[in-house]
Motif scaffolding. Structure first.
Motif, mmCIF file in Angstrom:
data_model
loop_
_atom_site.group_PDB
_atom_site.id
_atom_site.type_symbol
_atom_site.label_atom_id
_atom_site.label_comp_id
_atom_site.label_asym_id
_atom_site.label_seq_id
_atom_site.Cartn_x
_atom_site.Cartn_y
_atom_site.Cartn_z
ATOM 1 N N ASP A 1 -9.698 -32.934 -7.118
ATOM 2 C CA ASP A 1 -9.341 -33.722 -5.834
ATOM 3 C C ASP A 1 -10.408 -35.000 -5.704
ATOM 4 O O ASP A 1 -11.419 -35.237 -6.304
ATOM 5 C CB ASP A 1 -10.058 -32.894 -4.535
ATOM 6 C CG ASP A 1 -9.605 -33.716 -3.432
ATOM 7 O OD1 ASP A 1 -8.557 -34.332 -3.108
ATOM 8 O OD2 ASP A 1 -10.410 -33.213 -2.274
ATOM 9 N N GLY A 2 -9.834 -36.275 -5.542
ATOM 10 C CA GLY A 2 -10.148 -37.542 -5.655
ATOM 11 C C GLY A 2 -10.466 -38.014 -7.154
ATOM 12 O O GLY A 2 -10.691 -39.383 -7.467
ATOM 13 N N ALA A 3 -9.876 -37.326 -8.163
ATOM 14 C CA ALA A 3 -10.207 -38.050 -9.611
ATOM 15 C C ALA A 3 -8.677 -38.653 -9.803
ATOM 16 O O ALA A 3 -7.835 -38.582 -9.329
ATOM 17 C CB ALA A 3 -10.368 -36.703 -10.484
ATOM 18 N N ALA A 4 -8.925 -39.375 -11.383
ATOM 19 C CA ALA A 4 -7.759 -39.839 -11.953
ATOM 20 C C ALA A 4 -7.615 -39.097 -13.134
ATOM 21 O O ALA A 4 -8.571 -38.772 -14.041
ATOM 22 C CB ALA A 4 -8.255 -41.297 -12.244
ATOM 23 N N VAL A 5 -6.426 -38.276 -13.288
ATOM 24 C CA VAL A 5 -6.085 -37.475 -14.067
ATOM 25 C C VAL A 5 -5.094 -38.273 -15.297
ATOM 26 O O VAL A 5 -4.124 -38.862 -14.693
ATOM 27 C CB VAL A 5 -5.823 -36.119 -13.884
ATOM 28 C CG1 VAL A 5 -5.263 -35.060 -15.021
ATOM 29 C CG2 VAL A 5 -6.535 -35.231 -12.835
ATOM 30 N N ARG A 6 -5.216 -38.246 -16.610
ATOM 31 C CA ARG A 6 -4.238 -38.756 -17.397
ATOM 32 C C ARG A 6 -3.724 -37.658 -18.195
ATOM 33 O O ARG A 6 -4.745 -36.940 -19.028
ATOM 34 C CB ARG A 6 -4.721 -39.961 -18.221
ATOM 35 C CG ARG A 6 -4.686 -41.286 -17.334
ATOM 36 C CD ARG A 6 -5.024 -42.288 -18.009
ATOM 37 N NE ARG A 6 -6.431 -42.502 -18.511
ATOM 38 C CZ ARG A 6 -7.189 -42.939 -19.331
ATOM 39 N NH1 ARG A 6 -6.317 -43.619 -20.355
ATOM 40 N NH2 ARG A 6 -8.354 -42.979 -19.304
#
Ligand code: FES
Ligand code: FES
Length: 163
Positions: free
Chosen positions: A70-75
């Motif tokens: 939650d709230g993160a940037a996932v790649r």
């Protein structure tokens, strides 16, 4: 257990979903978002096939709950090139025949992507031993690793303008 609302970005796109707290990030990426480039091998943190970047850091997606993103940037590996236009790392893997079944490849590419992004611009090219150490958390059953190491050194050296 009741679902929780999460918001984060995946490959630059905003995602907002209700998700059960027990769902792993890997299952969420694969089953909810259909980003099946993130592979699941051991599902207990050993093989590295599920490696993605979370806020730029390589992370075992099988060991993290989706709600923790939650709230993160996932790649994921889908953020790299496309089949028509591979990114330089993927191109180096193709040129060096650095994959056979390809099951381990997404995790290895994401581990190397983190390394490339964190590397200082003037750093000397890594040695084979350094690449082996870097990839020690990614298991490949097919290749014997040598071509993977060759591809990684080529991609890193090219990025540094050394070859
Ligand atoms: S599936 Fe996550 S480390 Fe093996
Ligand atoms: S290419 Fe098959 S597991 Fe690595």
């Amino acid at each position: 257990m009741s679902a929780r609302s999460i918001k984060f970005t995946v490959n630059g796109k905003a995602v907002e979903r209700e998700v059960e707290p027990r769902v792993s990030l890997a299952d969420f990426l694969r089953n909810e978002l259909r980003l099946t480039g993130t592979h699941l091998g051991c599902e207990h943190g050993v093989c590295g096939a599920c490696t993605v970047l979370v806020d730029g850091k390589s992370t075992r997606a099988c060991l993290m709950f989706a709600v923790q993103a939650d709230g993160a940037a996932v790649r994921t590996v889908e953020s790299l090139g496309t089949p028509e236009k591979l990114n330089p790392l993927q191109q180096a893997f193709t040129d060096h025949h650095a994959l056979q079944c390809g099951f381990c490849t997404p995790g290895i590419l994401m581990t190397l992507t983190e390394y490339l992004e964190q590397r200082k611009p003037n750093a000397p090219p890594p040695t084979e031993a350094e690449i082996c150490d870097l990839l020690s958390g990614n298991i490949c059953r097919c290749t014997g690793y040598q071509y993977i190491v060759d591809a990684a050194i080529t991609a890193i050296s090219n990025k540094a303008g050394a070859v």
